[in-house]
Every structure is written in C-alpha cells, then in structure tokens.
Scaffold this motif. Sequence first.
Motif, short mmCIF file in Angstrom:
data_model
loop_
_atom_site.label_atom_id
_atom_site.label_comp_id
_atom_site.label_asym_id
_atom_site.label_seq_id
_atom_site.Cartn_x
_atom_site.Cartn_y
_atom_site.Cartn_z
N PHE A 5 0.85 -1.19 0.00
CA PHE A 5 0.00 0.00 0.00
C PHE A 5 0.89 1.24 0.00
O PHE A 5 2.04 1.19 0.40
N ASP A 6 0.34 2.40 -0.44
CA ASP A 6 1.16 3.59 -0.33
C ASP A 6 0.79 4.45 0.87
O ASP A 6 1.54 5.35 1.24
N LEU A 7 -0.34 4.18 1.49
CA LEU A 7 -0.72 4.92 2.69
C LEU A 7 -0.93 3.96 3.86
O LEU A 7 -1.61 2.95 3.73
N VAL A 8 -0.35 4.32 5.00
CA VAL A 8 -0.50 3.47 6.17
C VAL A 8 -1.96 3.43 6.62
O VAL A 8 -2.42 2.44 7.18
N ASP A 9 -2.69 4.50 6.32
CA ASP A 9 -4.11 4.54 6.69
C ASP A 9 -4.86 3.33 6.12
O ASP A 9 -5.71 2.73 6.79
N HIS A 10 -4.54 2.97 4.88
CA HIS A 10 -5.20 1.82 4.26
C HIS A 10 -4.73 0.52 4.89
O HIS A 10 -5.48 -0.44 5.03
N VAL A 11 -3.45 0.48 5.26
CA VAL A 11 -2.91 -0.69 5.95
C VAL A 11 -3.71 -0.91 7.24
O VAL A 11 -4.15 -2.02 7.55
N THR A 12 -3.92 0.17 7.98
CA THR A 12 -4.68 0.09 9.23
C THR A 12 -6.10 -0.43 8.97
O THR A 12 -6.59 -1.30 9.68
N LEU A 13 -6.75 0.11 7.93
CA LEU A 13 -8.13 -0.31 7.65
C LEU A 13 -8.21 -1.79 7.28
O LEU A 13 -9.12 -2.49 7.73
N THR A 14 -7.24 -2.28 6.50
CA THR A 14 -7.27 -3.72 6.18
C THR A 14 -6.98 -4.53 7.43
O THR A 14 -7.52 -5.63 7.61
N GLY A 15 -6.15 -3.99 8.33
CA GLY A 15 -5.87 -4.66 9.60
C GLY A 15 -7.14 -4.79 10.42
O GLY A 15 -7.44 -5.86 10.97
N GLU A 16 -7.89 -3.71 10.49
CA GLU A 16 -9.13 -3.75 11.26
C GLU A 16 -10.12 -4.75 10.65
O GLU A 16 -10.81 -5.47 11.36
N ARG A 17 -10.14 -4.77 9.33
CA ARG A 17 -11.04 -5.71 8.64
C ARG A 17 -10.65 -7.16 8.99
O ARG A 17 -11.50 -7.98 9.34
N ALA A 18 -9.34 -7.43 8.92
CA ALA A 18 -8.86 -8.79 9.24
C ALA A 18 -9.14 -9.12 10.71
O ALA A 18 -9.55 -10.24 11.04
N GLY A 19 -8.95 -8.14 11.58
CA GLY A 19 -9.20 -8.36 13.01
C GLY A 19 -10.65 -8.68 13.28
O GLY A 19 -10.99 -9.57 14.07
N LYS A 20 -11.52 -7.97 12.60
CA LYS A 20 -12.96 -8.21 12.77
C LYS A 20 -13.35 -9.58 12.21
O LYS A 20 -14.08 -10.34 12.86
#
Lengths: 117, 416
Positions: free
Chosen positions: B303-318
């Motif tokens: 990814f080029d933005l960490v913000d998107h990394v975080t969002l995919t992390g939250e999705r995986a966590g959920k």
Amino acid sequence: MEVKELTCVICPLGCRAKVYVEGGRAVGWEHLECKAGEEYVKREVERPLRDFFTVVRVKGGGVLPVRSTGPIPKERLKEAVKELAAVEVEGPVRMGEVVVKNLLGLGVDVVATWELE
Amino acid sequence: MRVEGEVELVVVGGGAAGLAAALKAREEGIEEIWVLDRNERPGGILPQCIHTGFGLHYFGENLTGPEYIHRFIRRAREEGITIKLETMVLRLTKEREVVAVNPSEGLLKLKAGAVILAMGCRERPRGSLLIPGGRPAGIFTAGTAQRLLDLEGYLPGREVVILGSGDVGLIMARRFAMEGVEVKAVVELMPYPGGLGRNVVQCLEDFGIPLLLRRTVTHIHGRERVEAVTVAEVDGEGNPIPGTERKIPCDTLVLSVGLIPENELSEGAGIELDERTGGPFVDEFMRTSLEGFFACGNVVTVFDLVDHVTLTGERAGKSASQYLKGELPPPRRVREVRPGENVRLVVPQRVSGEGPVTFYLRVSRPLREARVEVGGKSFFRKAVRPPEMLTVELGKEEVGGLGGEIPVRVLGKPLG
C-alpha cells in the motif's frame, strides 16, 4: 517579470504550471486545471511552507525524532536543521514534549514525536 | 524452556497492520490475543519514518510515522494485548500451529484458533538487480539508510546517489539533503517517477536534486568503499544504451527499487499466493485460501498509505473475531476479480458477496479523465498514476448483483 515552472501537488493530475511572478507575487498562470491549483501556486510563490522534522541527539547515545508543531517557510528548513543539530536531550522525554520553544522565532515549537525513558 | 499452549488469536507481525488487527479483535471481544514480532520494538517500519503525512485519512491529522504508530502501541498496552518482541515465527501449518522462538522463552509451540498474517514487506536488495561491480561498503537499501539515520543516529554517507524514485527513495533524498549530505542524483528506470507527485516536489525540487528518468546504474566502482557509479540511459525495454554512460562520483549508493510482500510463512502453510501482488489471495473479509488464516497490510499488497494498511488490519481483526465466534459468513458464492486493461493488481482478488467491498487497485500506466470499471460499475477519476493506489467501494447490493466474474479495468486518455 519572472516565469516559474511549478508542479501542483493537490491531486494526482499534477499540473505543470507556468507561473508569472512579479515582486514576489503570482500575477498570472497557465496550464492549471482547477481553483485549488491556483491557490496552491499562489501559496507556493508567495510563502511556501513545509513541515519540519529531524532527529536530535540523546545524551549517552541514540537519537529522538522531533517535528515542528506547524509548517515553517521552506527557505528556513536548513537553518532549522542546524539549530536542532546543537540540541541534545536527556530522558525521560514524553511524547509531544517541547524540545525547542519558538523555533527561529517563527512561532512554532519543536516537539518530541517519540518517548524516551 | 519450551512453551506449548493454545491461543485464541495469533497475529504475526506487530506493525501498523498487526496492531490494528489485534485492537479490533479486542474490541470484538476476543480475550486472548498474542502479537508476535521479531523486532526489539513494536510498530514495524513506522518508528523510523520520522516525516509527516501519516494519518490524514484515518485520524484526519497530519502525523509523523512514530506519532501515528505510537497511538496504536499505547492502546495495545492499555488493552493488555500480549506483544511478544524478538519473537521470530519459524513456521505456520495449515492446522494453525505456530512455531516461534525468542531469547527469553526459547521455543514456542502454539495452537491458534485463528491466525492473522501481518508480516509486511521487505525491500528488494542489490542482489536482485545484478549490477556489475565489486562489493564495497556504502551500498544500502533506502530502509536501511533510514534506520541508520533516523533510528540509530548515523550518517550513512556524504555523497549519495539514489537508484529508484519510489517514495522511500524520495523521502530519503530529502532527509539526506536536510542533514547536509550531497544527493548527486535520483536515478529512475521508468519514464516517470515511482513515487507520489507531492514527494517529487517536496523531496527533490525543493532541494535541487536532479531526477534522472529513463536511466539506470550499470556499474558500481570502488574496492573498500563506493567511489562512483556509472549511470546509463535505457531503451524502451529498460536495457542500457551503449555510449550513454556517465560516471558519477559518490561514496554511497542507496537502493529504492521496490518492496516485496514477505510471504515465506504463508507459502509454508500452503496459502495460495497471487503472482501480481506477491501476497495471499484474499476476499473482502481478508480471508486467505486457508481456513482460519487472515491477512492484512503490506503482506497482501504494498500500500502507499499506512491509513489503508490500518483499515485492512481492522477488517482482518474483525473477520478473525467473527470466525472465532462462528459468525463469519462462509464463502457461498465466490466470484473471481479479473484484472483487465491497465490494471496491474487488485485486492481483494475474490468476493464472497456477503457485504460491502473496498477494492484497492494499481494501474500500469498514467491516465487522465479515467474511468475505473468494476463489474460494470463505473467510477470517474480526474487522473490515475501507477504510484497512487486507487480505492473504490461497492455496497452490499451492488456486489450481490455481480456475476461469476468481476472484470476490473481502467480507461482514459494518456497523461503525460
């Protein structure tokens, strides 16, 4: 009148603008596709600002990252780095703790962006 | 000592993706969460990314890398999430056995209820470029140079040439220039810069650093230490053109030539990988091909933005939490996402159609007045460029109405 080539960074289009500068002010421009781009080149010509960040030495070894609390004029970045090169901190330092007050008299502080025990 | 036991959720990697995943899982009521990280501190790469520009989307604030990740580290501590540092995961099996090792406990053998892959990516090294020359000191990847300069406090060199104009390379050019290092040039094989336009302006133009497009480094000179590099123009295929060589004296060569998702563990477990992204195939729940394994962040695609990394992390966590509670909708009608014209990669690669989907995609060529078409739905973008990942969202109903295959293409006019 001076002519400057500037790349707009507002959107991925990245317009290569031709800006006409007189007395430090943008008086005309070409090849810009939107209003936001016009505002951008005006700012870039008249008072370009940049975020400032660097690291400062820690007593006993290592470095601590720091930043300015607001952007500073582009042409003062190197001066700011020099100022910070003379700074040495000693722990403990909290996140956001002021390391340099009123950087170069610009009205912004330099704060720690990490903590130190 | 040998630790054996069962853990509800194991997260491999404690960077932006892993921490976001762990925190979301805690929010979803998962009690036992172990984050395993091989580094001596959590946060992945962010503690050394001291520049600003992080968090604009996620927090609506302009933060530095350390500030951004500190928020997640602090919350993880407050939430009592177990973060095991200096803990190297050696093996994952499809039965969700996690074998790891660390200096204080020795070997750890865990049985996980669910596993989240969040190992991130690593840099392409010199070896993958086959640049002729000796093996002198003074050749660093951009990330290593960044680590030396901004984490450990050493200046890696005095006169630097940077190969590759990806964002990490551009950011390092600025850092060097600010610290009084002379950056002789940034050399880029492609006809356009590899990083964001903003970084080209603020990292190169601000400091008068030349960007040499359509060129590459063809030789590294020096025995003990780098003394110079030869730079040559390249043809349409990227091959050096004889007779165009120019020698640039320097003591340091910094490589910023791409990032590769780190998937040796995923592969070892038998998870299917996508050749385009270099990461696991995932669906909109960040579910991999192997039951109970989820993936997020740069291990999936860079990814080029960490913000998107975080969002995919939250999705995986959920998703992992729903899986543990038996609430995750099983993949009933899986549709394959098909990258078409001008689409280099797209994530997720599979859609099960049980909820809304955020597609992340990267184009191969820059275009203006672009139309991003996903399964017949069209999204307008003023301009698209390879360094900038596109995000397109489809609602549950829109996704439900799609056929057995979801073609994705990006059309538009050429952008100079």
